[in-house]
Design a protein around this motif. Sequence first.
Motif, mmCIF file in Angstrom:
data_model
loop_
_atom_site.group_PDB
_atom_site.id
_atom_site.type_symbol
_atom_site.label_atom_id
_atom_site.label_comp_id
_atom_site.label_asym_id
_atom_site.label_seq_id
_atom_site.Cartn_x
_atom_site.Cartn_y
_atom_site.Cartn_z
ATOM 1 N N SER A 164 0.924 -1.290 0.075
ATOM 2 C CA SER A 164 0.014 0.037 0.098
ATOM 3 C C SER A 164 0.844 1.543 -0.018
ATOM 4 C CB SER A 164 -1.236 -0.213 0.839
ATOM 5 O OG SER A 164 -0.587 0.182 2.476
ATOM 6 N N PHE A 165 2.337 1.021 0.536
ATOM 7 C CA PHE A 165 3.518 2.064 0.684
ATOM 8 C C PHE A 165 3.071 2.171 -0.985
ATOM 9 C CE2 PHE A 165 3.024 2.068 4.751
ATOM 10 C CZ PHE A 165 3.999 1.517 5.973
ATOM 11 N N SER A 166 3.729 1.854 -1.498
ATOM 12 C CA SER A 166 4.500 1.674 -3.022
ATOM 13 C C SER A 166 3.356 2.299 -3.596
ATOM 14 C CB SER A 166 4.625 0.526 -3.878
ATOM 15 O OG SER A 166 4.111 -0.262 -3.562
ATOM 16 N N ILE A 167 1.681 1.836 -3.784
ATOM 17 C CA ILE A 167 0.858 2.017 -4.588
ATOM 18 C C ILE A 167 0.022 3.286 -4.306
ATOM 19 C CG2 ILE A 167 -1.784 1.163 -4.685
ATOM 20 C CD1 ILE A 167 -1.110 -1.939 -4.569
ATOM 21 N N THR A 168 0.095 3.621 -3.473
ATOM 22 C CA THR A 168 -0.283 5.230 -2.799
ATOM 23 C C THR A 168 0.688 6.092 -3.342
ATOM 24 O OG1 THR A 168 -1.203 4.014 -0.854
ATOM 25 C CG2 THR A 168 -1.764 6.297 -0.930
ATOM 26 N N ILE B 67 -14.457 8.955 -6.426
ATOM 27 C CA ILE B 67 -12.850 7.479 -6.534
ATOM 28 C C ILE B 67 -13.278 5.993 -7.154
ATOM 29 C CG2 ILE B 67 -10.963 6.815 -5.911
ATOM 30 C CD1 ILE B 67 -10.644 9.412 -3.838
ATOM 31 N N PRO B 68 -13.020 5.555 -8.301
ATOM 32 C CA PRO B 68 -13.901 4.399 -8.311
ATOM 33 C C PRO B 68 -11.934 3.680 -7.492
ATOM 34 C CG PRO B 68 -12.404 5.286 -10.368
ATOM 35 C CD PRO B 68 -12.456 6.695 -9.187
ATOM 36 N N PHE B 69 -13.056 2.502 -7.652
ATOM 37 C CA PHE B 69 -11.330 1.724 -6.907
ATOM 38 C C PHE B 69 -9.573 1.923 -7.495
ATOM 39 C CE2 PHE B 69 -10.340 -2.463 -5.100
ATOM 40 C CZ PHE B 69 -8.695 -3.067 -5.268
ATOM 41 N N ALA B 70 -9.760 2.428 -6.126
ATOM 42 C CA ALA B 70 -8.025 3.211 -6.576
ATOM 43 C C ALA B 70 -6.987 2.585 -5.606
ATOM 44 C CB ALA B 70 -8.859 4.541 -6.816
ATOM 45 N N ALA B 71 -6.218 3.815 -5.796
ATOM 46 C CA ALA B 71 -4.661 3.063 -4.693
ATOM 47 C C ALA B 71 -5.212 3.168 -3.602
ATOM 48 C CB ALA B 71 -3.898 4.068 -4.963
ATOM 49 N N ASN B 72 -6.183 4.425 -2.377
ATOM 50 C CA ASN B 72 -6.222 3.915 -1.822
ATOM 51 C C ASN B 72 -6.799 3.220 -0.906
ATOM 52 O OD1 ASN B 72 -8.577 4.988 -2.019
ATOM 53 N ND2 ASN B 72 -8.662 6.231 -0.759
ATOM 54 N N GLU B 73 -7.837 2.280 -1.903
ATOM 55 C CA GLU B 73 -8.487 1.072 -1.304
ATOM 56 C C GLU B 73 -7.550 0.022 -0.691
ATOM 57 O OE1 GLU B 73 -11.814 2.676 -1.825
ATOM 58 O OE2 GLU B 73 -11.702 0.418 -1.252
ATOM 59 N N GLU B 121 -20.124 -0.637 -6.754
ATOM 60 C CA GLU B 121 -18.884 -1.105 -7.849
ATOM 61 C C GLU B 121 -18.110 -2.677 -6.157
ATOM 62 O OE1 GLU B 121 -16.557 2.897 -5.590
ATOM 63 O OE2 GLU B 121 -17.413 3.523 -7.451
ATOM 64 N N TYR B 122 -19.030 -3.455 -7.071
ATOM 65 C CA TYR B 122 -18.545 -5.266 -6.583
ATOM 66 C C TYR B 122 -17.061 -5.114 -6.327
ATOM 67 C CZ TYR B 122 -22.760 -6.264 -8.820
ATOM 68 O OH TYR B 122 -24.231 -6.499 -8.854
ATOM 69 N N ILE B 123 -16.442 -5.353 -6.753
ATOM 70 C CA ILE B 123 -14.416 -6.034 -6.734
ATOM 71 C C ILE B 123 -14.900 -5.101 -5.526
ATOM 72 C CG2 ILE B 123 -12.671 -5.818 -7.122
ATOM 73 C CD1 ILE B 123 -13.238 -6.421 -10.462
ATOM 74 N N LYS B 124 -14.783 -3.757 -5.666
ATOM 75 C CA LYS B 124 -13.913 -2.532 -3.957
ATOM 76 C C LYS B 124 -14.743 -2.942 -2.898
ATOM 77 C CE LYS B 124 -14.357 2.451 -3.771
ATOM 78 N NZ LYS B 124 -14.428 4.114 -3.999
ATOM 79 N N ASP B 125 -15.833 -3.309 -3.043
ATOM 80 C CA ASP B 125 -16.993 -3.508 -2.018
ATOM 81 C C ASP B 125 -16.949 -4.591 -1.480
ATOM 82 O OD1 ASP B 125 -19.439 -0.548 -2.871
ATOM 83 O OD2 ASP B 125 -17.903 -0.539 -2.062
ATOM 84 N N ILE B 126 -16.530 -5.851 -1.904
ATOM 85 C CA ILE B 126 -15.782 -6.834 -1.334
ATOM 86 C C ILE B 126 -14.506 -7.166 -0.856
ATOM 87 C CG2 ILE B 126 -15.929 -9.645 -2.109
ATOM 88 C CD1 ILE B 126 -18.257 -8.810 -4.312
#
Lengths: 218, 261
Positions: A164-168, B67-73, B121-126
Motif C-alpha cells: 500500500s505504501f508503494s501503490i499510494t 474515486i473508483p476502485f483506486a490506490a487508497n483502497e 462497485e462490486y470488486i471494491k466493496d467485496i
Amino acid sequence: MIYAENILICIAAPLIISLLFTNGNVRIFIGSILTGMTACLLCAYINGFIDITSGLGAEQTAVYYSPIVEEFVKLLPLLFLLAVFEPDSDTLFLSALGIGSGFATFENCCYLLTSGSSSFSYVLIRGMAVGVMHIVSIMMLALGLEIAKRLRLLSFQTVVCALSFSITFHAIYNLLVSEEGITSYIGYILPTVAAIILNILLSSMRQTNERSSTDKLP
Amino acid sequence: MYNEIMRWISLSIWLASWVTITIVTAIRMKRFRDNTAAKYFLFACISCILSNIYWFVHTIMRPDSRIPFAANEIAENAIFLLLASCLIKLFNGKPPRTSVVINASVFAAANTALWIAWTGEYIKDIMCGACFGYFLCITAGAVDNTELLSKRQKAFFFVSTWSVIALQSITLFTRSHLKDIADTVCYFLMAAVIIVWFAVTRAEIRRQNADKSTAAAMMLFAWCDIVMYLSAEPMYFGAMLCSAAGIVLVLMSLLITEDEK
C-alpha cells in the motif's frame, strides 16, 4: 504501434549473455533488471486489458488502476526472492533497485519509440520523474518488507501494508501529473525529493546495522 | 458551499489527527520496543496517512468526481488487517467464540450488500467488506473475551445495530416520506450507539483497564467506520471526526497496556 516484445528481446539479449560472465551482486542486479523489464511488458498487457474492459479510458486507467497493477507485479519477484532465498537486506534492496530500473528503462524506451525523443522537456520528465518514481516506489516496498522482517512481523498483513505504501505513492504521482498546472510540477519534483529522503533513511538504517554488529563483537 | 466547507474542515482534522497519532506512536516506539501490537498499530497509522494524502489530493484536483476502485483502497484494507493483527497480538491470539464470529460476519456481509446496492462497485466493496469483516470479527471477539458488556448492554447493541441495517434496507425500496423517516431514525440510532461506545471506552480508560479499553476503543473505531460508509454528507463528516476520536482512544489504551507492563 510498436512491437514491445521485439524491443524487449533486443534489449534483453545482451543482458542475458552478460549473466554468463558475471557473478555475485552484479549477476543479481542484471537478473533483476531483466525481471523488471519483463514485469513492465506484463503490466502493459494487464493495463491494456483493464482499459478495454473497464471502459474508463487510457488516462483514467493510468490514474486509478495502473499503480495497483504495476506495484503488485513488481512485488511478485520480491516476494519470490524473500520466500525462496531469504536474502539479506543489501541483496533485497539491490534486487528491488534492479527491478525498478529495468521497469523504468523499458517503459521509457517504449514511450520514446512511440512519442519520439525530440522534445527535451518530455525526455527529462520521462527520465527524472517517471523513471525515478518507479525506483522510489519499489524501494519503498522493499523498505517496508525489510522493516517488517527485522521486527519479525513479516505476514500477509504487513506485505499488504508495504504494498500500500508503494501503490499510494505511485498513485499520488500519477494523479498529480494527470492535469496541467502547479500540481503537475509538484508531481515531477516529488520522486526526486522522495529519493533523497529514502536515501537518508536507508543510510541511517545501514549505520544502525553496522553499529549494532560492532557492539556485538567481543 | 456548506458541504464544501465541512468537507475541507473534516478532512483536515482527520488527516491532522492521524499524523499526530503517528508521530506520538513513533516517538514512544522506544517504550513500545517489545510491544508487537504497537508496531502493527504504527504500520496502520502510516498506511492511513498515505491513504488520506491521496484522498486529499484527489479532493483538491477532482472535487466533483467519485474515486473508483483506486490506490487508497489497498491502504484502507491494510489498515483493517493491521488493526486486527494488533488486537490478536494484544490478546495473545485467543480466538473469538463461533457465535460472535457468525454474528460479526453476517453483519459485515449485510453492510457489504448495502454498499454494493448504493455504489454498484462490486470488486471494491467485496474486498473492503472482506477485510472489514475480518477486523470486525476480531474486535467483536475481543469485546466478548474481555466480558466488557453486560447482557443488557449486549442486547442494546445487537438490537440497535441490526435495526440500523433493517432501516437502511428499507430506504432502498421506499420513497419520499417513509424513506426520510427511516433515514432520520437511522441517524439517531447510529449517533446513540457512537455516544454509548464512547462513554464505555472513556470509562474503561479512566479505570486504567487496558484490555477492556482497547477492545472498546477498537469497536468504537469500527462502528464509526460503519456509520461513515452508511451516511451521506454532512453526517459522513461527523462520523469521520468520531472515527478520529476513536483512534485517539485506541492509542491511549495502548499506552495503558505499556504502563501495565
